[in-house]
Every structure is written in C-alpha cells, then in structure tokens.
Design a protein around this motif. Structure first.
Motif, PDB file in Angstrom:
ATOM      1  N   GLU A  95      85.458 -19.814 -18.890  1.00  0.00           N
ATOM      2  CA  GLU A  95      86.426 -19.850 -17.822  1.00  0.00           C
ATOM      3  C   GLU A  95      87.062 -18.376 -17.640  1.00  0.00           C
ATOM      4  OE1 GLU A  95      88.457 -23.146 -16.923  1.00  0.00           O
ATOM      5  OE2 GLU A  95      86.644 -24.585 -16.435  1.00  0.00           O
ATOM      6  N   GLN A  96      87.492 -18.026 -18.714  1.00  0.00           N
ATOM      7  CA  GLN A  96      88.335 -16.895 -18.858  1.00  0.00           C
ATOM      8  C   GLN A  96      87.577 -15.505 -18.443  1.00  0.00           C
ATOM      9  OE1 GLN A  96      90.168 -15.652 -22.758  1.00  0.00           O
ATOM     10  NE2 GLN A  96      88.429 -17.028 -23.780  1.00  0.00           N
ATOM     11  N   PHE A  97      86.296 -15.693 -18.697  1.00  0.00           N
ATOM     12  CA  PHE A  97      85.328 -14.642 -18.144  1.00  0.00           C
ATOM     13  C   PHE A  97      84.865 -14.552 -16.903  1.00  0.00           C
ATOM     14  CE2 PHE A  97      85.385 -15.312 -22.836  1.00  0.00           C
ATOM     15  CZ  PHE A  97      85.848 -14.217 -23.317  1.00  0.00           C
ATOM     16  N   ASP A  98      84.636 -13.400 -16.209  1.00  0.00           N
ATOM     17  CA  ASP A  98      84.033 -13.413 -14.793  1.00  0.00           C
ATOM     18  C   ASP A  98      82.640 -13.358 -14.754  1.00  0.00           C
ATOM     19  OD1 ASP A  98      86.531 -13.291 -13.691  1.00  0.00           O
ATOM     20  OD2 ASP A  98      86.696 -11.080 -13.677  1.00  0.00           O
ATOM     21  N   ASN A  99      81.907 -13.311 -15.938  1.00  0.00           N
ATOM     22  CA  ASN A  99      80.595 -13.478 -16.270  1.00  0.00           C
ATOM     23  C   ASN A  99      79.941 -14.730 -15.980  1.00  0.00           C
ATOM     24  OD1 ASN A  99      81.759 -11.855 -18.360  1.00  0.00           O
ATOM     25  ND2 ASN A  99      80.160 -10.665 -17.916  1.00  0.00           N
ATOM     26  N   ASP A 100      78.481 -14.688 -15.811  1.00  0.00           N
ATOM     27  CA  ASP A 100      77.754 -15.797 -15.520  1.00  0.00           C
ATOM     28  C   ASP A 100      77.209 -16.164 -16.842  1.00  0.00           C
ATOM     29  OD1 ASP A 100      78.137 -16.205 -12.768  1.00  0.00           O
ATOM     30  OD2 ASP A 100      76.433 -14.683 -12.265  1.00  0.00           O
ATOM     31  N   PHE A 101      77.171 -17.595 -17.193  1.00  0.00           N
ATOM     32  CA  PHE A 101      76.808 -18.185 -18.419  1.00  0.00           C
ATOM     33  C   PHE A 101      75.619 -19.297 -17.879  1.00  0.00           C
ATOM     34  CE2 PHE A 101      80.835 -16.576 -19.110  1.00  0.00           C
ATOM     35  CZ  PHE A 101      80.706 -15.741 -20.168  1.00  0.00           C
ATOM     36  N   ASP A 102      74.559 -19.244 -18.460  1.00  0.00           N
ATOM     37  CA  ASP A 102      73.490 -20.497 -18.058  1.00  0.00           C
ATOM     38  C   ASP A 102      73.562 -21.340 -19.308  1.00  0.00           C
ATOM     39  OD1 ASP A 102      73.257 -19.773 -15.592  1.00  0.00           O
ATOM     40  OD2 ASP A 102      71.835 -18.115 -16.162  1.00  0.00           O
ATOM     41  N   LEU A 103      73.354 -22.543 -19.301  1.00  0.00           N
ATOM     42  CA  LEU A 103      72.907 -23.474 -20.284  1.00  0.00           C
ATOM     43  C   LEU A 103      71.556 -23.804 -20.151  1.00  0.00           C
ATOM     44  CD1 LEU A 103      75.852 -25.687 -21.475  1.00  0.00           C
ATOM     45  CD2 LEU A 103      74.648 -23.988 -23.076  1.00  0.00           C
ATOM     46  N   VAL A 104      70.727 -23.941 -21.229  1.00  0.00           N
ATOM     47  CA  VAL A 104      69.289 -24.099 -20.842  1.00  0.00           C
ATOM     48  C   VAL A 104      68.989 -25.517 -21.736  1.00  0.00           C
ATOM     49  CG1 VAL A 104      66.717 -23.334 -20.651  1.00  0.00           C
ATOM     50  CG2 VAL A 104      68.754 -21.910 -20.030  1.00  0.00           C
ATOM     51  N   SER A 105      68.271 -26.413 -21.488  1.00  0.00           N
ATOM     52  CA  SER A 105      67.950 -27.386 -22.029  1.00  0.00           C
ATOM     53  C   SER A 105      66.495 -27.839 -21.424  1.00  0.00           C
ATOM     54  CB  SER A 105      68.753 -28.425 -22.148  1.00  0.00           C
ATOM     55  OG  SER A 105      68.365 -29.650 -22.994  1.00  0.00           O
ATOM     56  N   GLY A 106      65.563 -27.593 -22.097  1.00  0.00           N
ATOM     57  CA  GLY A 106      64.242 -28.026 -21.442  1.00  0.00           C
ATOM     58  C   GLY A 106      63.944 -27.547 -20.413  1.00  0.00           C
ATOM     59  N   ARG A 107      63.511 -28.004 -19.142  1.00  0.00           N
ATOM     60  CA  ARG A 107      63.448 -27.356 -17.926  1.00  0.00           C
ATOM     61  C   ARG A 107      64.877 -27.374 -17.128  1.00  0.00           C
ATOM     62  NH1 ARG A 107      59.968 -31.977 -14.676  1.00  0.00           N
ATOM     63  NH2 ARG A 107      61.594 -33.283 -14.635  1.00  0.00           N
ATOM     64  N   TYR A 108      65.849 -27.727 -17.726  1.00  0.00           N
ATOM     65  CA  TYR A 108      67.102 -27.656 -16.752  1.00  0.00           C
ATOM     66  C   TYR A 108      68.081 -26.580 -17.282  1.00  0.00           C
ATOM     67  CZ  TYR A 108      65.731 -32.454 -15.986  1.00  0.00           C
ATOM     68  OH  TYR A 108      64.815 -33.650 -15.653  1.00  0.00           O
ATOM     69  N   ILE A 109      68.506 -25.966 -16.218  1.00  0.00           N
ATOM     70  CA  ILE A 109      69.475 -24.741 -16.320  1.00  0.00           C
ATOM     71  C   ILE A 109      70.984 -25.290 -15.490  1.00  0.00           C
ATOM     72  CG2 ILE A 109      70.135 -22.431 -15.941  1.00  0.00           C
ATOM     73  CD1 ILE A 109      66.900 -21.858 -15.835  1.00  0.00           C
ATOM     74  N   VAL A 110      72.008 -25.083 -16.473  1.00  0.00           N
ATOM     75  CA  VAL A 110      73.151 -25.408 -15.585  1.00  0.00           C
ATOM     76  C   VAL A 110      74.188 -24.392 -15.691  1.00  0.00           C
ATOM     77  CG1 VAL A 110      72.772 -27.966 -15.733  1.00  0.00           C
ATOM     78  CG2 VAL A 110      74.108 -26.900 -17.370  1.00  0.00           C
ATOM     79  N   ASP A 111      75.389 -24.259 -15.188  1.00  0.00           N
ATOM     80  CA  ASP A 111      76.235 -23.345 -15.370  1.00  0.00           C
ATOM     81  C   ASP A 111      77.106 -23.975 -16.392  1.00  0.00           C
ATOM     82  OD1 ASP A 111      78.737 -21.765 -15.261  1.00  0.00           O
ATOM     83  OD2 ASP A 111      78.933 -22.339 -12.821  1.00  0.00           O
ATOM     84  N   ALA A 112      77.310 -22.960 -17.413  1.00  0.00           N
ATOM     85  CA  ALA A 112      77.854 -23.435 -18.618  1.00  0.00           C
ATOM     86  C   ALA A 112      79.583 -23.545 -18.377  1.00  0.00           C
ATOM     87  CB  ALA A 112      77.602 -22.335 -19.655  1.00  0.00           C
ATOM     88  N   LYS A 113      80.127 -22.957 -17.246  1.00  0.00           N
ATOM     89  CA  LYS A 113      81.593 -23.132 -16.984  1.00  0.00           C
ATOM     90  C   LYS A 113      81.829 -24.685 -16.035  1.00  0.00           C
ATOM     91  CE  LYS A 113      82.512 -18.610 -16.163  1.00  0.00           C
ATOM     92  NZ  LYS A 113      82.850 -17.630 -15.324  1.00  0.00           N
ATOM     93  N   SER A 114      80.621 -25.520 -16.067  1.00  0.00           N
ATOM     94  CA  SER A 114      80.669 -26.759 -15.460  1.00  0.00           C
ATOM     95  C   SER A 114      80.836 -27.843 -16.468  1.00  0.00           C
ATOM     96  CB  SER A 114      79.654 -26.761 -14.309  1.00  0.00           C
ATOM     97  OG  SER A 114      79.443 -28.192 -13.931  1.00  0.00           O
ATOM     98  N   VAL A 115      81.765 -28.479 -16.572  1.00  0.00           N
ATOM     99  CA  VAL A 115      81.737 -29.670 -17.454  1.00  0.00           C
ATOM    100  C   VAL A 115      80.622 -30.681 -16.894  1.00  0.00           C
ATOM    101  CG1 VAL A 115      83.220 -31.662 -18.612  1.00  0.00           C
ATOM    102  CG2 VAL A 115      84.101 -29.254 -18.288  1.00  0.00           C
ATOM    103  N   MET A 116      80.654 -30.925 -15.870  1.00  0.00           N
ATOM    104  CA  MET A 116      79.608 -32.037 -15.293  1.00  0.00           C
ATOM    105  C   MET A 116      78.209 -31.632 -15.676  1.00  0.00           C
ATOM    106  SD  MET A 116      81.528 -34.535 -14.403  1.00  0.00           S
ATOM    107  CE  MET A 116      80.295 -35.735 -13.412  1.00  0.00           C
ATOM    108  N   GLY A 117      78.058 -30.239 -15.351  1.00  0.00           N
ATOM    109  CA  GLY A 117      76.668 -29.778 -15.687  1.00  0.00           C
ATOM    110  C   GLY A 117      76.110 -29.960 -16.820  1.00  0.00           C
TER     111      GLY A 117
END
Length: 82
Positions: free
Chosen positions: A22-44
């Motif tokens: 969260e301290q960075f303005d960049n985008d971060f994606d977590l990928v697991s199999g065919r799913y991609i979520v925003d890595a800043k989202s705890v729920m994701g």
C-alpha cells in the motif's frame, strides 16, 4: 514488469504483505492458476489458494523496483531472473 514468487501462508503474512504494498503507487497482481487479484486487496488475496507460493507481477520501473523488492523481501521465495 518483474515477476516473483511469494508465499503467504498465514493471516499475519497476508495482512503485512498487503500493508507493505500500500505504500507504493504501483500496480501489483497476484496470480494463482487462472485467477488474478489486486495484491493490495486482503479480500482478493484470501480468495486465492495460499497453500502454494503465488506469482506476484510488479508493474514498476527499474528505478522503483529496488525499494519494492526490499519491502517484500520476507515474502519472496524465488525471483524471475528477468
């Protein structure tokens, strides 16, 4: 973009990992199999299978990469050499 493998096997790790990003303005994606979520989202993050390391795609310039990698160093299990 840089890709690393991170291992988030506890609630505490997920919370602290997301907080570090969260301290960075960049985008971060977590990928697991065919799913991609925003890595800043705890729920994701919790919607993914966290029993295995997960791929993190970091969307940042080379000059921004150093501080980001340092912040998430405790979670990284391997790095893509690119």
């Amino acid at each position: 973009m840089k890709t690393v493998q991170v291992y988030l096997n506890s609630i505490q790790k997920v919370n602290s990992f997301s907080h570090e990003l969260e301290q960075f303005d960049n985008d971060f994606d977590l990928v697991s199999g065919r799913y991609i979520v925003d890595a800043k989202s705890v729920m994701g993050i919790f919607s993914l299978d966290l029993n295995e390391p997960t791929t993190l795609n970091i969307h940042a310039t080379d000059s921004e990469m150093g501080p980001i990698l340092e912040a998430i160093k405790p979670y990284i299990v391997s790095e893509d050499p690119k």
